[in-house]
Design a protein around this motif. Sequence first.
Motif: not given
Length: 108
Positions: A58-70
Amino acid sequence: MPCRIVQAKRVKNWPFDDSPETAVLTTQAVVDGGWIFQVSRDEDDGMWQFHTPSGDDELSEEDGRIVSLHFIWQTDPSVAEVADLAPGWVAWRVAFGAPWSRMLRNSE
């Protein structure tokens, strides 16, 4: 760490059907250079997720990051080996550089 947006036409040998600008979910550990243990694609929207071997799926809100596929591909080019992963599937490996295994994720 900001991620640079790259135009699809400028990326040579791009292995994914999705564009380099595609937003993907990951963790701070991957952004910091941790090796990618698991790759999954959400069944409903095909969103990519990349995780380290923390043992927590599970991805926690604190640890989650949105990055590009590149960004992910630049960080670990071996993810190209699972570029054809279909939505609803998961791939994993037991160690960095080990072969990827795949399976259809159970729907809940």
